[in-house]
Motif scaffolding. Structure first.
Motif, PDB file in Angstrom:
ATOM      1  N   SER A  49       0.822  -1.216   0.000  1.00 55.62           N
ATOM      2  CA  SER A  49       0.000   0.000   0.000  1.00 55.62           C
ATOM      3  C   SER A  49       0.855   1.265   0.000  1.00 55.62           C
ATOM      4  N   HIS A  50       2.124   1.127   0.381  1.00 58.89           N
ATOM      5  CA  HIS A  50       3.070   2.247   0.264  1.00 58.89           C
ATOM      6  C   HIS A  50       3.743   2.258  -1.104  1.00 58.89           C
ATOM      7  N   TRP A  51       4.124   1.090  -1.577  1.00 61.78           N
ATOM      8  CA  TRP A  51       4.955   1.026  -2.790  1.00 61.78           C
ATOM      9  C   TRP A  51       4.175   1.192  -4.091  1.00 61.78           C
ATOM     10  N   ILE A  52       2.982   0.601  -4.191  1.00 55.17           N
ATOM     11  CA  ILE A  52       2.261   0.664  -5.471  1.00 55.17           C
ATOM     12  C   ILE A  52       1.770   2.072  -5.769  1.00 55.17           C
ATOM     13  N   PRO A  53       1.040   2.730  -4.875  1.00 54.50           N
ATOM     14  CA  PRO A  53       0.652   4.116  -5.161  1.00 54.50           C
ATOM     15  C   PRO A  53       1.845   5.069  -5.156  1.00 54.50           C
ATOM     16  N   GLY A  54       2.908   4.671  -4.429  1.00 53.17           N
ATOM     17  CA  GLY A  54       4.061   5.546  -4.281  1.00 53.17           C
ATOM     18  C   GLY A  54       5.093   5.454  -5.388  1.00 53.17           C
ATOM     19  N   ASN A  55       4.751   4.780  -6.473  1.00 49.34           N
ATOM     20  CA  ASN A  55       5.609   4.714  -7.659  1.00 49.34           C
ATOM     21  C   ASN A  55       6.932   3.989  -7.446  1.00 49.34           C
ATOM     22  N   SER A  56       6.967   3.054  -6.489  1.00 48.86           N
ATOM     23  CA  SER A  56       8.174   2.250  -6.320  1.00 48.86           C
ATOM     24  C   SER A  56       8.305   1.200  -7.409  1.00 48.86           C
ATOM     25  N   LEU A  57       7.209   0.950  -8.120  1.00 47.24           N
ATOM     26  CA  LEU A  57       7.216   0.023  -9.251  1.00 47.24           C
ATOM     27  C   LEU A  57       6.912   0.799 -10.525  1.00 47.24           C
ATOM     28  N   THR A  58       7.518   0.364 -11.620  1.00 51.44           N
ATOM     29  CA  THR A  58       7.214   0.986 -12.907  1.00 51.44           C
ATOM     30  C   THR A  58       5.860   0.480 -13.406  1.00 51.44           C
ATOM     31  N   ALA A  59       5.294   1.187 -14.355  1.00 48.32           N
ATOM     32  CA  ALA A  59       4.030   0.747 -14.957  1.00 48.32           C
ATOM     33  C   ALA A  59       4.189  -0.627 -15.589  1.00 48.32           C
ATOM     34  N   ASN A  60       5.334  -0.864 -16.219  1.00 40.39           N
ATOM     35  CA  ASN A  60       5.587  -2.153 -16.842  1.00 40.39           C
ATOM     36  C   ASN A  60       5.623  -3.283 -15.819  1.00 40.39           C
ATOM     37  N   GLU A  61       6.224  -3.020 -14.675  1.00 44.65           N
ATOM     38  CA  GLU A  61       6.289  -4.034 -13.617  1.00 44.65           C
ATOM     39  C   GLU A  61       4.889  -4.329 -13.067  1.00 44.65           C
ATOM     40  N   LEU A  62       4.077  -3.296 -12.919  1.00 48.18           N
ATOM     41  CA  LEU A  62       2.714  -3.503 -12.448  1.00 48.18           C
ATOM     42  C   LEU A  62       1.906  -4.323 -13.454  1.00 48.18           C
ATOM     43  N   GLU A  63       2.133  -4.070 -14.719  1.00 52.85           N
ATOM     44  CA  GLU A  63       1.439  -4.827 -15.758  1.00 52.85           C
ATOM     45  C   GLU A  63       1.860  -6.294 -15.739  1.00 52.85           C
ATOM     46  N   GLN A  64       3.088  -6.567 -15.328  1.00 56.26           N
ATOM     47  CA  GLN A  64       3.535  -7.951 -15.202  1.00 56.26           C
ATOM     48  C   GLN A  64       2.908  -8.640 -13.983  1.00 56.26           C
ATOM     49  N   LEU A  65       2.682  -7.864 -12.919  1.00 57.49           N
ATOM     50  CA  LEU A  65       2.108  -8.433 -11.700  1.00 57.49           C
ATOM     51  C   LEU A  65       0.610  -8.686 -11.820  1.00 57.49           C
ATOM     52  N   LEU A  66      -0.064  -7.859 -12.595  1.00 52.02           N
ATOM     53  CA  LEU A  66      -1.515  -7.907 -12.662  1.00 52.02           C
ATOM     54  C   LEU A  66      -2.079  -9.279 -13.036  1.00 52.02           C
ATOM     55  N   PRO A  67      -1.570  -9.936 -14.094  1.00 54.61           N
ATOM     56  CA  PRO A  67      -2.111 -11.267 -14.431  1.00 54.61           C
ATOM     57  C   PRO A  67      -1.915 -12.281 -13.318  1.00 54.61           C
ATOM     58  N   VAL A  68      -0.870 -12.121 -12.530  1.00 55.40           N
ATOM     59  CA  VAL A  68      -0.618 -13.037 -11.420  1.00 55.40           C
ATOM     60  C   VAL A  68      -1.670 -12.826 -10.328  1.00 55.40           C
ATOM     61  N   ILE A  69      -1.905 -11.582  -9.969  1.00 54.99           N
ATOM     62  CA  ILE A  69      -2.907 -11.252  -8.957  1.00 54.99           C
ATOM     63  C   ILE A  69      -4.276 -11.803  -9.343  1.00 54.99           C
ATOM     64  N   LEU A  70      -4.589 -11.737 -10.635  1.00 57.55           N
ATOM     65  CA  LEU A  70      -5.919 -12.111 -11.110  1.00 57.55           C
ATOM     66  C   LEU A  70      -6.093 -13.595 -11.396  1.00 57.55           C
ATOM     67  N   ASP A  71      -5.026 -14.382 -11.259  1.00 59.50           N
ATOM     68  CA  ASP A  71      -5.107 -15.772 -11.717  1.00 59.50           C
ATOM     69  C   ASP A  71      -5.756 -16.720 -10.698  1.00 59.50           C
ATOM     70  N   HIS A  72      -5.796 -18.002 -11.064  1.00 66.22           N
ATOM     71  CA  HIS A  72      -6.476 -19.004 -10.243  1.00 66.22           C
ATOM     72  C   HIS A  72      -5.671 -19.417  -9.019  1.00 66.22           C
ATOM     73  N   ASN A  73      -4.470 -18.936  -8.896  1.00 68.27           N
ATOM     74  CA  ASN A  73      -3.683 -19.191  -7.694  1.00 68.27           C
ATOM     75  C   ASN A  73      -3.736 -18.021  -6.720  1.00 68.27           C
ATOM     76  N   HIS A  74      -4.483 -16.986  -7.088  1.00 66.35           N
ATOM     77  CA  HIS A  74      -4.556 -15.797  -6.243  1.00 66.35           C
ATOM     78  C   HIS A  74      -6.002 -15.344  -6.072  1.00 66.35           C
ATOM     79  N   LEU A  75      -6.488 -14.458  -6.939  1.00 69.74           N
ATOM     80  CA  LEU A  75      -7.844 -13.922  -6.773  1.00 69.74           C
ATOM     81  C   LEU A  75      -8.920 -15.011  -6.821  1.00 69.74           C
ATOM     82  N   HIS A  76      -8.712 -16.030  -7.635  1.00 71.60           N
ATOM     83  CA  HIS A  76      -9.705 -17.093  -7.768  1.00 71.60           C
ATOM     84  C   HIS A  76      -9.261 -18.404  -7.113  1.00 71.60           C
ATOM     85  N   PHE A  77      -8.324 -18.326  -6.194  1.00 72.17           N
ATOM     86  CA  PHE A  77      -7.771 -19.529  -5.571  1.00 72.17           C
ATOM     87  C   PHE A  77      -8.839 -20.278  -4.772  1.00 72.17           C
TER      88      PHE A  77
END
Length: 273
Positions: A49-77
């Motif tokens: 909650s500090h790093w994502i809004p605080g720009n500690s990650l690039t947009a490209n890195e966030l785009e790489q993380l997004l499919p992981v967050i949304l997958d069947h091992n995470h959001l739909h686990f």
């Protein structure tokens, strides 16, 4: 050092991001469903909650993380399970989504297609989630419904969502507020009002439609068994009361207040007759 030890040091240092931030976040996401409440909530989520809004990650890195967050091992686990530890993975994966959307609103980087992908995954999670626990005395916050409300709230604010999407949000909130399994006791009613206020602020849906949606809470088919019916009635009452006072507080569509009042009276005739 193990992950928890690393994150404790980061917290003690004011959440300053290390050089290997992206690699560390991947490890954090992998452990986001830990049954250790301190690791899951106080460390992993709080640091994100500090790093994502605080720009500690690039947009490209966030785009790489997004499919992981949304997958069947995470959001739909193991979606649909009840009273198992899988809820912690789903629920805290859900909490990452508002952080990403907040970052997007400040500096857009997601495509329309990506927003809609997030929307579809969140909608499906909310529709199928069956673990309604709030706080677990041993393992801390589960709170899947409250966290879902946070994601729906941020989605409702996205201009990419249209009239039909906002109607779906109303429908999902309705379905989760009329459950008979338990009486929500950890602020879920208040959290679920947030996306409704965001929907109203979009000024897309007609007042007539919203009034009919509110009135539908008074027309729920009553469960023939006492306890399920009692739980459902209390969930509906608590939600309507929370909605009423939030509408008044924010002075948003206050013309809805009489409709909320009359629906509440209809739901609880014992005390309003």
């Amino acid at each position: 050092m193990n992950l928890k030890e690393k994150l404790i040091v980061i917290k003690e240092n004011g959440y300053q991001a290390p050089p290997d931030t992206f690699q560390l976040i991947q490890e954090m996401i992998h452990n986001i469903g830990s049954v250790d409440a301190e690791l899951r909530d106080d460390l992993i989520y709080t640091i994100l909650s500090h790093w994502i809004p605080g720009n500690s990650l690039t947009a490209n890195e966030l785009e790489q993380l997004l499919p992981v967050i949304l997958d069947h091992n995470h959001l739909h686990f193991k979606l649909g399970e009840t009273n198992t530890d899988s809820v912690f993975t789903r629920s805290f994966s859900m909490l990452v989504i508002p952080l990403v959307l907040e970052r997007h609103r400040e500096s857009p980087f997601l495509s329309r297609e990506q927003i809609h992908q997030i929307k579809e995954k969140v909608f499906y999670n909310v529709q199928e989630e069956r673990d309604y626990r709030g706080y677990d005395e041993e393992k801390g916050w589960a709170h899947a419904i409250a966290h879902a409300a946070d994601a729906l709230d941020d989605l409702a604010q996205c201009s990419e969502l249209d009239n039909n999407d906002l109607i779906t949000i109303l429908h999902l909130v309705y379905e989760k507020m009329i459950i008979t399994d338990r009486i929500y006791s950890d602020g879920e009613d208040e959290r679920m009002v947030r996306p409704i206020i965001s929907v109203l602020n979009r000024k897309i849906l007609s007042q007539t439609y919203v009034e009919q949606w509110i009135q539908s809470f008074g027309d729920v088919e009553k469960n023939p068994e006492f306890l399920p019916a009692f739980r459902q009635k209390n969930n509906i009452k608590n939600f309507l009361k929370s909605l009423y006072f939030r509408v008044k507080f924010y002075k948003v569509d206050t013309d809805l207040c009489p409709t909320i009042e009359h629906t509440l009276y209809k739901v609880e005739k014992v005390y309003y007759s």
